[in-house]
Scaffold this motif. Structure first.
Motif, PDB file in Angstrom:
ATOM      1  N   PHE A   1      41.017  51.229  31.435  1.00 23.07           N
ATOM      2  CA  PHE A   1      40.320  50.240  32.416  1.00 23.07           C
ATOM      3  C   PHE A   1      41.126  50.118  33.893  1.00 23.07           C
ATOM      4  O   PHE A   1      40.682  50.361  34.675  1.00 23.07           O
ATOM      5  N   MET A   2      41.804  50.745  33.735  1.00 20.60           N
ATOM      6  CA  MET A   2      42.878  51.282  34.915  1.00 20.60           C
ATOM      7  C   MET A   2      42.018  52.425  35.847  1.00 20.60           C
ATOM      8  O   MET A   2      42.320  52.428  36.984  1.00 20.60           O
TER       9      MET A   2
ATOM     10  N   ASN B   1      33.273  48.890  34.803  1.00 18.09           N
ATOM     11  CA  ASN B   1      34.048  48.239  33.858  1.00 18.09           C
ATOM     12  C   ASN B   1      33.427  47.848  32.336  1.00 18.09           C
ATOM     13  O   ASN B   1      33.796  47.922  31.330  1.00 18.09           O
TER      14      ASN B   1
ATOM     15  N   LEU C   1      38.220  40.967  37.459  1.00 18.07           N
ATOM     16  CA  LEU C   1      38.594  40.911  38.939  1.00 18.07           C
ATOM     17  C   LEU C   1      38.006  41.025  39.892  1.00 18.07           C
ATOM     18  O   LEU C   1      37.999  40.964  41.027  1.00 18.07           O
TER      19      LEU C   1
ATOM     20  N   THR D   1      40.440  41.260  31.057  1.00 17.94           N
ATOM     21  CA  THR D   1      41.601  41.134  32.351  1.00 17.94           C
ATOM     22  C   THR D   1      40.851  41.934  33.645  1.00 17.94           C
ATOM     23  O   THR D   1      41.096  41.398  34.563  1.00 17.94           O
ATOM     24  N   TYR D   2      40.885  42.898  33.351  1.00 20.82           N
ATOM     25  CA  TYR D   2      39.724  43.553  34.335  1.00 20.82           C
ATOM     26  C   TYR D   2      38.895  43.394  34.314  1.00 20.82           C
ATOM     27  O   TYR D   2      37.871  43.319  35.284  1.00 20.82           O
ATOM     28  N   SER D   3      37.425  43.041  33.405  1.00 20.63           N
ATOM     29  CA  SER D   3      36.419  42.236  34.097  1.00 20.63           C
ATOM     30  C   SER D   3      36.742  41.055  34.905  1.00 20.63           C
ATOM     31  O   SER D   3      35.797  40.655  36.043  1.00 20.63           O
TER      32      SER D   3
ATOM     33  N   ASN E   1      46.989  42.404  37.180  1.00 24.13           N
ATOM     34  CA  ASN E   1      46.874  42.888  36.046  1.00 24.13           C
ATOM     35  C   ASN E   1      48.171  43.980  35.838  1.00 24.13           C
ATOM     36  O   ASN E   1      48.142  44.832  35.269  1.00 24.13           O
TER      37      ASN E   1
ATOM     38  N   ASN F   1      41.976  43.216  27.274  1.00 27.49           N
ATOM     39  CA  ASN F   1      41.904  44.643  29.141  1.00 27.49           C
ATOM     40  C   ASN F   1      40.496  44.206  29.770  1.00 27.49           C
ATOM     41  O   ASN F   1      40.407  44.214  30.167  1.00 27.49           O
TER      42      ASN F   1
ATOM     43  N   THR G   1      43.964  42.379  43.042  1.00 27.08           N
ATOM     44  CA  THR G   1      43.433  42.750  41.509  1.00 27.08           C
ATOM     45  C   THR G   1      44.694  43.482  41.135  1.00 27.08           C
ATOM     46  O   THR G   1      44.673  42.750  39.868  1.00 27.08           O
ATOM     47  N   ILE G   2      44.570  44.641  41.894  1.00 28.61           N
ATOM     48  CA  ILE G   2      45.584  45.414  40.463  1.00 28.61           C
ATOM     49  C   ILE G   2      46.905  44.870  40.453  1.00 28.61           C
ATOM     50  O   ILE G   2      47.562  44.957  38.877  1.00 28.61           O
TER      51      ILE G   2
ATOM     52  N   LEU H   1      39.269  51.282  37.212  1.00 25.78           N
ATOM     53  CA  LEU H   1      39.749  50.216  39.388  1.00 25.78           C
ATOM     54  C   LEU H   1      39.646  51.404  39.829  1.00 25.78           C
ATOM     55  O   LEU H   1      39.155  50.748  41.283  1.00 25.78           O
TER      56      LEU H   1
END
Length: 425
Positions: A400-401, A186, A144, A140-142, A371, A137, A367-368, A404
């Motif tokens: 993390f969602m 993040n 973006l 993948t979120y970083s 993921n 997580n 980007t959402i 974002l």
């Protein structure tokens, strides 16, 4: 009836698991046949969609990212990030955020970011006793943030999908503060989750190691300043900036770092060629799809539907975000930008939103989708690298969602966040 055919075949194709590019193409061709138009119209629209000088920037930026990925820049960024924050509780997670953010600045591609940084950091975090779902997580979120960086070829796609009313210069400036906010969100999330799970601290390597690692990483990061400085100062165009970036990446990885072998160079060429081909073909087919939607007045119909719900701009903007999120679940990033921009841009501008601000909103929503299953290219890649079940990662994805979505709402409701740099300069 023609519009129903266009939409139904497109949606059914996606639900059946058909690649997006084929779903768009099949629905467009079926609609053209129904209207009795010659098939040559499809190819003419595809050719005109791809025959744009500005698209030269796309292969240059993609090739630059691949050269950096295969040229050893990832290891130097990891070393630098770990030296700076690795000693803090949850430091490896924060290291991951900073390293992915910096690599996103030189690659401009979230998926390439996950591939390069995830391959090194996710196994390292697992060896240090950190849960695999957390490692995936964070990575993948970083990654973006790369979509908001100056090297992002998706900015170019949005600029052209918007009909040329948005310049690359404006998008580069608009992405600066949102990228910073997303990085801070993040880092904060990685730290909070790490504390909650009780991950151990690392050891501070000393200021000497911080200085050495930073000096080693700076030449790679300098490519961002070359692109931004060159474009904003008017020394060269975006396409010329891409060519300069490729030349600089070759000099750096071959003669300075001496880390790019001939085999890796050929892998970079092959990967960049494949990615460019897919992107340009998608642009060409989506041009036909967008042409048909404009003929049938899809944007006007959607705008009328939203105005029936509310006439308050902030309500419309949130509803547009929800719609963009739903599209993002089923569409790849480039397809999401190409399909959604012609529909929603006229609506948000009617309610007073600047097209530049909307560009950052579209990029964040795209980007959402990267993921979010069932498409989620970055999400599935991270799970594969971490060798962790998709369900386990989904269960712990929410902090993390939220980070974002918080960034997205800030950009949506506070125009100054994306417009401030441009207004100052």
């Amino acid at each position: 009836m023609a519009l129903i055919i266009l939409c139904v075949i497109f949606v059914v194709g996606l639900l059946l698991g058909m690649p997006v590019i084929f779903a768009i193409g099949l629905s467009s061709i079926a609609t053209v046949f129904y209207e009795g138009l010659p098939l040559a119209v499809v190819f003419q629209r595809m050719a005109s969609g791809m025959a744009t000088f500005s698209f030269l920037t796309i292969p240059f930026f993609i090739f630059t990212g691949e050269l950096m990925m295969y040229g050893g820049i990832a290891d130097r960024l990891i070393r630098c990030s770990k030296a700076m924050v690795g000693h803090v509780r949850g430091g490896l997670g924060m290291t991951n955020v900073l390293a992915c953010t910096m690599f996103g600045g030189v690659s401009g591609s979230p998926v390439a970011d996950v591939s390069a940084m995830g391959s090194a950091l996710i196994p390292l975090m697992k060896r240090e006793g950190i849960d695999a779902d957390y490692a995936v997580n964070v990575t993948t979120y970083s990654s973006l943030v790369g979509a908001l960086m100056p090297t992002s070829h998706n900015m170019i796609i949005y600029s052209l999908a918007a009909g040329g009313v948005v310049s690359m210069n404006a998008l580069i400036m608009a992405g600066a503060i949102p990228a910073l906010i997303l990085t801070i969100a993040n880092v904060t999330t990685a730290y909070v989750v790490a504390r909650r799970r009780g991950y151990a601290r690392g050891e501070f390597p000393g200021w000497g190691e911080v200085a050495r690692s930073l000096a080693s990483a700076l030449p790679g990061l300098f490519i961002v300043f070359i692109i931004v400085g060159g474009i904003l100062s008017g020394v060269f165009t975006a396409a010329e900036a891409g060519a300069v970036a490729v030349f600089y990446a070759l000099l750096l990885t071959v003669f300075v770092y001496r880390s790019l072998s001939f085999d890796n160079f050929m892998r970079a060429v092959a990967k960049a060629t494949k990615t460019t081909g897919v992107v340009l073909l998608l642009i060409g087919i989506s041009t036909m799809f967008g042409y048909l939607m404009s003929i049938y007045g899809v944007a006007d119909m959607v705008g009328d539907m939203l105005s029936d719900i509310s006439d308050k701009p902030w309500v419309i903007f949130i509803l547009v975000n929800i719609a963009l999120f739903i599209f993002g679940i089923f569409l790849d990033m480039a397809a999401h930008i190409l399909v959604c921009t012609p529909i929603f841009l006229p609506i948000v501008t009617h309610y007073g939103m600047d097209p530049v601000q909307f560009g950052i909103i579209v990029l964040l929503n795209s980007t959402i989708g990267l993921n979010t299953p069932p498409v989620g290219a970055a999400f599935y890649l991270g799970c594969a690298i971490g060798e962790v079940p998709v369900g386990k990662v989904v269960r712990s994805i929410w902090p993390f969602m939220v980070a974002l979505w918080t960034t997205l709402m800030i950009v949506t409701l506070i125009p100054e966040v994306s417009m401030f740099v441009q207004s100052v300069l």
